[in-house]
Design a protein around this motif. Structure first.
Motif, PDB file in Angstrom:
ATOM      1  N   THR A 169      63.842  54.576  56.623  1.00  0.00           N
ATOM      2  CA  THR A 169      62.445  54.995  56.500  1.00  0.00           C
ATOM      3  C   THR A 169      61.661  53.915  55.786  1.00  0.00           C
ATOM      4  O   THR A 169      62.044  53.477  54.697  1.00  0.00           O
ATOM      5  CB  THR A 169      62.333  56.314  55.710  1.00  0.00           C
ATOM      6  OG1 THR A 169      63.110  57.321  56.361  1.00  0.00           O
ATOM      7  CG2 THR A 169      60.883  56.769  55.630  1.00  0.00           C
ATOM      8  N   CYS A 170      60.569  53.486  56.383  1.00  0.00           N
ATOM      9  CA  CYS A 170      59.757  52.449  55.755  1.00  0.00           C
ATOM     10  C   CYS A 170      59.195  52.966  54.438  1.00  0.00           C
ATOM     11  O   CYS A 170      58.549  54.029  54.404  1.00  0.00           O
ATOM     12  CB  CYS A 170      58.624  52.033  56.676  1.00  0.00           C
ATOM     13  SG  CYS A 170      57.612  50.681  56.005  1.00  0.00           S
ATOM     14  N   PRO A 171      59.425  52.269  53.343  1.00  0.00           N
ATOM     15  CA  PRO A 171      58.889  52.726  52.055  1.00  0.00           C
ATOM     16  C   PRO A 171      57.360  52.771  52.079  1.00  0.00           C
ATOM     17  O   PRO A 171      56.714  51.898  52.667  1.00  0.00           O
ATOM     18  CB  PRO A 171      59.386  51.667  51.066  1.00  0.00           C
ATOM     19  CG  PRO A 171      60.568  51.028  51.730  1.00  0.00           C
ATOM     20  CD  PRO A 171      60.237  51.044  53.196  1.00  0.00           C
ATOM     21  N   ASP A 172      56.822  53.794  51.438  1.00  0.00           N
ATOM     22  CA  ASP A 172      55.368  53.826  51.259  1.00  0.00           C
ATOM     23  C   ASP A 172      54.959  52.727  50.276  1.00  0.00           C
ATOM     24  O   ASP A 172      54.007  51.992  50.513  1.00  0.00           O
ATOM     25  CB  ASP A 172      54.927  55.198  50.751  1.00  0.00           C
ATOM     26  CG  ASP A 172      53.438  55.235  50.442  1.00  0.00           C
ATOM     27  OD1 ASP A 172      52.655  54.998  51.367  1.00  0.00           O
ATOM     28  OD2 ASP A 172      53.085  55.476  49.266  1.00  0.00           O
ATOM     29  N   HIS A 173      55.690  52.637  49.162  1.00  0.00           N
ATOM     30  CA  HIS A 173      55.438  51.598  48.158  1.00  0.00           C
ATOM     31  C   HIS A 173      56.785  51.171  47.579  1.00  0.00           C
ATOM     32  O   HIS A 173      57.412  51.910  46.824  1.00  0.00           O
ATOM     33  CB  HIS A 173      54.532  52.121  47.045  1.00  0.00           C
ATOM     34  CG  HIS A 173      54.194  51.078  46.016  1.00  0.00           C
ATOM     35  ND1 HIS A 173      53.660  51.380  44.789  1.00  0.00           N
ATOM     36  CD2 HIS A 173      54.312  49.710  46.025  1.00  0.00           C
ATOM     37  CE1 HIS A 173      53.463  50.284  44.079  1.00  0.00           C
ATOM     38  NE2 HIS A 173      53.861  49.251  44.824  1.00  0.00           N
ATOM     39  N   LEU A 174      57.216  49.980  47.969  1.00  0.00           N
ATOM     40  CA  LEU A 174      58.476  49.422  47.480  1.00  0.00           C
ATOM     41  C   LEU A 174      58.210  48.566  46.249  1.00  0.00           C
ATOM     42  O   LEU A 174      57.447  47.601  46.318  1.00  0.00           O
ATOM     43  CB  LEU A 174      59.138  48.569  48.564  1.00  0.00           C
ATOM     44  CG  LEU A 174      60.414  47.823  48.165  1.00  0.00           C
ATOM     45  CD1 LEU A 174      61.530  48.807  47.813  1.00  0.00           C
ATOM     46  CD2 LEU A 174      60.857  46.865  49.271  1.00  0.00           C
ATOM     47  N   ILE A 175      58.834  48.932  45.121  1.00  0.00           N
ATOM     48  CA  ILE A 175      58.762  48.122  43.910  1.00  0.00           C
ATOM     49  C   ILE A 175      60.065  47.345  43.797  1.00  0.00           C
ATOM     50  O   ILE A 175      61.154  47.923  43.904  1.00  0.00           O
ATOM     51  CB  ILE A 175      58.540  48.992  42.665  1.00  0.00           C
ATOM     52  CG1 ILE A 175      57.207  49.743  42.771  1.00  0.00           C
ATOM     53  CG2 ILE A 175      58.554  48.132  41.397  1.00  0.00           C
ATOM     54  CD1 ILE A 175      56.952  50.707  41.628  1.00  0.00           C
ATOM     55  N   ILE A 176      59.953  46.044  43.602  1.00  0.00           N
ATOM     56  CA  ILE A 176      61.131  45.184  43.489  1.00  0.00           C
ATOM     57  C   ILE A 176      61.154  44.569  42.099  1.00  0.00           C
ATOM     58  O   ILE A 176      60.181  43.943  41.678  1.00  0.00           O
ATOM     59  CB  ILE A 176      61.102  44.063  44.549  1.00  0.00           C
ATOM     60  CG1 ILE A 176      61.043  44.673  45.952  1.00  0.00           C
ATOM     61  CG2 ILE A 176      62.318  43.149  44.403  1.00  0.00           C
ATOM     62  CD1 ILE A 176      60.872  43.642  47.057  1.00  0.00           C
ATOM     63  N   ILE A 177      62.247  44.767  41.398  1.00  0.00           N
ATOM     64  CA  ILE A 177      62.443  44.105  40.111  1.00  0.00           C
ATOM     65  C   ILE A 177      63.321  42.885  40.349  1.00  0.00           C
ATOM     66  O   ILE A 177      64.494  43.002  40.694  1.00  0.00           O
ATOM     67  CB  ILE A 177      63.078  45.055  39.077  1.00  0.00           C
ATOM     68  CG1 ILE A 177      62.165  46.262  38.833  1.00  0.00           C
ATOM     69  CG2 ILE A 177      63.340  44.317  37.760  1.00  0.00           C
ATOM     70  CD1 ILE A 177      62.722  47.263  37.829  1.00  0.00           C
ATOM     71  N   GLY A 178      62.734  41.703  40.195  1.00  0.00           N
ATOM     72  CA  GLY A 178      63.443  40.457  40.446  1.00  0.00           C
ATOM     73  C   GLY A 178      62.724  39.619  41.478  1.00  0.00           C
ATOM     74  O   GLY A 178      62.510  40.068  42.615  1.00  0.00           O
ATOM     75  N   GLY A 179      62.339  38.395  41.099  1.00  0.00           N
ATOM     76  CA  GLY A 179      61.582  37.517  41.983  1.00  0.00           C
ATOM     77  C   GLY A 179      62.355  36.293  42.423  1.00  0.00           C
ATOM     78  O   GLY A 179      61.756  35.244  42.693  1.00  0.00           O
ATOM     79  N   GLY A 180      63.687  36.417  42.518  1.00  0.00           N
ATOM     80  CA  GLY A 180      64.477  35.331  43.085  1.00  0.00           C
ATOM     81  C   GLY A 180      64.460  35.409  44.598  1.00  0.00           C
ATOM     82  O   GLY A 180      63.692  36.179  45.194  1.00  0.00           O
ATOM     83  N   PRO A 181      65.309  34.630  45.274  1.00  0.00           N
ATOM     84  CA  PRO A 181      65.291  34.603  46.739  1.00  0.00           C
ATOM     85  C   PRO A 181      65.484  35.973  47.385  1.00  0.00           C
ATOM     86  O   PRO A 181      64.793  36.296  48.358  1.00  0.00           O
ATOM     87  CB  PRO A 181      66.443  33.648  47.085  1.00  0.00           C
ATOM     88  CG  PRO A 181      66.520  32.727  45.911  1.00  0.00           C
ATOM     89  CD  PRO A 181      66.212  33.590  44.723  1.00  0.00           C
ATOM     90  N   ILE A 182      66.420  36.785  46.869  1.00  0.00           N
ATOM     91  CA  ILE A 182      66.653  38.094  47.483  1.00  0.00           C
ATOM     92  C   ILE A 182      65.416  38.972  47.362  1.00  0.00           C
ATOM     93  O   ILE A 182      64.949  39.571  48.340  1.00  0.00           O
ATOM     94  CB  ILE A 182      67.873  38.790  46.841  1.00  0.00           C
ATOM     95  CG1 ILE A 182      69.157  38.021  47.143  1.00  0.00           C
ATOM     96  CG2 ILE A 182      67.997  40.236  47.343  1.00  0.00           C
ATOM     97  CD1 ILE A 182      70.378  38.558  46.418  1.00  0.00           C
TER      98      ILE A 182
END
Length: 475
Positions: A169-182
């Motif tokens: 399911t496509c996230p409505d709002h995806l929060i990502i902790i971590g700004g490396g390549p992944i």
């Protein structure tokens, strides 16, 4: 009674590194036992390089459909079926999986044990109810997502690279902790597939890349609509409705964000738990296995390669390490690792590729004995024809022209960086690249042009003009 197997090489781990050693060794005549407790192919095939690039391919295709107006092509917004996109990802994995399968390695002649391995001494281990004794062991157990100690994280269902590709399911709002390549690759992929995306990074994004290249990447991510919070710290996580609420500190103030999904991408942790390394006499430090330049552990009959050593965590490094081990273990050659020409790529658009030293690293090592030249994609005719003019190539050399490093931010940067990796590995000078013939019109001309720019100050100097005028007078 426990069955005992005597073999030449015992490989623990069926990921990229372990499979490369096993395939090479058995085809060269060694008896090989391969042990894998999980899925063959490891992180790269199942939860890393392959699925992430498959997802990015879908995202870039969706973006291309909506951005054809600059070519005079007008279309409506694509209808993105996120579940079908993930089915595409699984299909790509399935297409590659037979090459890494138990069946293929058994056909090659390996004895494959699908169970956990644990050393019981310096020259033997147990796995699948069997004791394995080997002349040489290779530990290639890889790494897993490192989970930061953020209060409240255990109370929510967060994603890592090991689970994000199971989400249909496509996230409505995806929060990502971590700004490396992944984190950055997943940010752009999900944004271009329809999700709102926020990235929280305690430092700056892509910290191992040249700052000038990162500036280009940052601008592209922001143009995509990704919210970037750099030099920010997540302080607390808690459930909120069907999603989560993140409290963070940014620019001296506390901020709260609500998201439908949370992805943790804060680095990797070597898989060294419960291997019985103490019984094998294998030393560890900083959460990884310690190796020498020949990739030998403190027990010289045991090698460790790939992510488990805590070094450069790239699939191409796993294959490189495998070659070092085979030369040492099978041919008794004292081959040593050399990481001076290791390239890496972050596969966003534009791609970010790096090899050798960045400008900052070169200045720290060589002081003022360096020269830096750059060239814009906008000066390349092929880039203009394809409307891919956002980009830059940057090369660092010594004052005598020996190439120390190169970085590229732009279309197909990952394909272009190979030339510079070869040049550095062969200790070439910049003149070798300047003198090669690049076909026209190609992006490859960018490398030739930046190399030629190295000579511009001397080639078009007053001194050169005087010499030319003198020679012309002589006939």
């Amino acid at each position: 009674m426990t069955k005992t197997i005597d073999t030449d090489i015992c490989v623990i781990g069926g990921g990229s590194a372990g499979l490369s050693v096993a395939a090479g060794a058995v085809q060269m005549g060694a008896r090989v036992v391969l042990i894998e407790k999980g899925r063959m192919g490891g992180d790269c095939l199942n939860t890393g390089c392959v699925p992430s690039k498959a997802l990015l391919a879908a995202a870039h295709h969706a973006h291309a459909i909506t951005n054809g107006s600059k070519f005079g092509i007008h279309t409506s917004a694509p209808n993105i079926d996120f579940a079908a996109v993930m089915a595409h990802v699984r299909d790509v994995i399935a297409g590659i999986a037979p090459h890494d399968s138990v069946e293929r390695f058994e056909r090659l002649g390996c004895t494959v044990i699908t169970d956990r391995a644990r050393f019981t001494g310096p020259g033997e281990l147990v796995a699948g109810g069997q004791t394995v004794r080997a002349r040489r062991f290779v530990i290639a157990t890889g790494s897993r997502a490192a989970i930061p100690p953020i209060p409240g994280l255990d109370d929510i269902n967060y994603l890592t690279n090991e689970t994000v590709f199971e989400n249909t399911t496509c996230p409505d709002h995806l929060i990502i902790i971590g700004g490396g390549p992944i984190g950055i690759e997943m940010a752009q992929a999900h944004r271009r597939l329809g999700a709102r995306v926020t990235v929280i990074e305690q430092g700056t994004i892509l910290p191992k890349d040249d700052a000038d290249l990162v500036t280009i990447a940052r601008r592209a991510l922001e143009e995509d609509g990704i919210s970037l919070y750099e030099k920010a710290m997540a302080k607390h996580v808690q459930p909120h409705g069907q999603g989560c609420r993140i409290t963070m500190t940014h620019q001296g103030a506390d901020l709260t964000l609500d998201g439908s999904h949370l992805l943790i991408a804060t680095g990797r942790h070597a898989n060294i738990d419960d291997l019985g390394l103490d019984l094998a006499g294998v030393d560890c430090a900083s959460g990884a296995i310690t190796v020498d330049a020949r990739l030998r552990t403190s027990n010289k009959k045991i090698f460790a390669i790939g992510d488990v050593t805590g070094g450069l965590q790239f699939t191409h490094m796993a294959a490189y390490d495998a070659g070092i081990v085979i030369r040492n273990a099978l041919f008794r050659l004292p081959a040593k690792i050399n990481h001076s020409a290791v390239p890496w790529v972050t596969f966003i658009a534009p791609e970010i590729a790096q090899v050798g030293l960045t400008e900052d690293a070169a200045r720290a090592r060589h002081g003022n004995d360096i020269r830096v030249v750059s060239w814009d994609y906008a000066e390349n005719d092929r880039a203009r024809a394809e409307r891919q003019t956002k980009g830059l190539i940057k090369v660092v050399t010594t004052s005598s022209g020996r190439i120390l490093g190169a970085g590229i931010a732009g279309h197909q940067a990952g394909e272009l960086i190979g030339l510079w990796s070869l040049a550095i590995s062969r200790k070439m000078k910049i003149g070798a690249v300047a003198g090669h013939i690049a076909p026209y019109p190609t992006l490859g001309e960018i490398s030739k042009r930046v190399a030629g720019a190295w000579y511009t100050p001397s080639l078009f100097s007053k001194k050169t003009r005087k010499i030319v005028r003198l020679l012309l007078r002589l006939g």
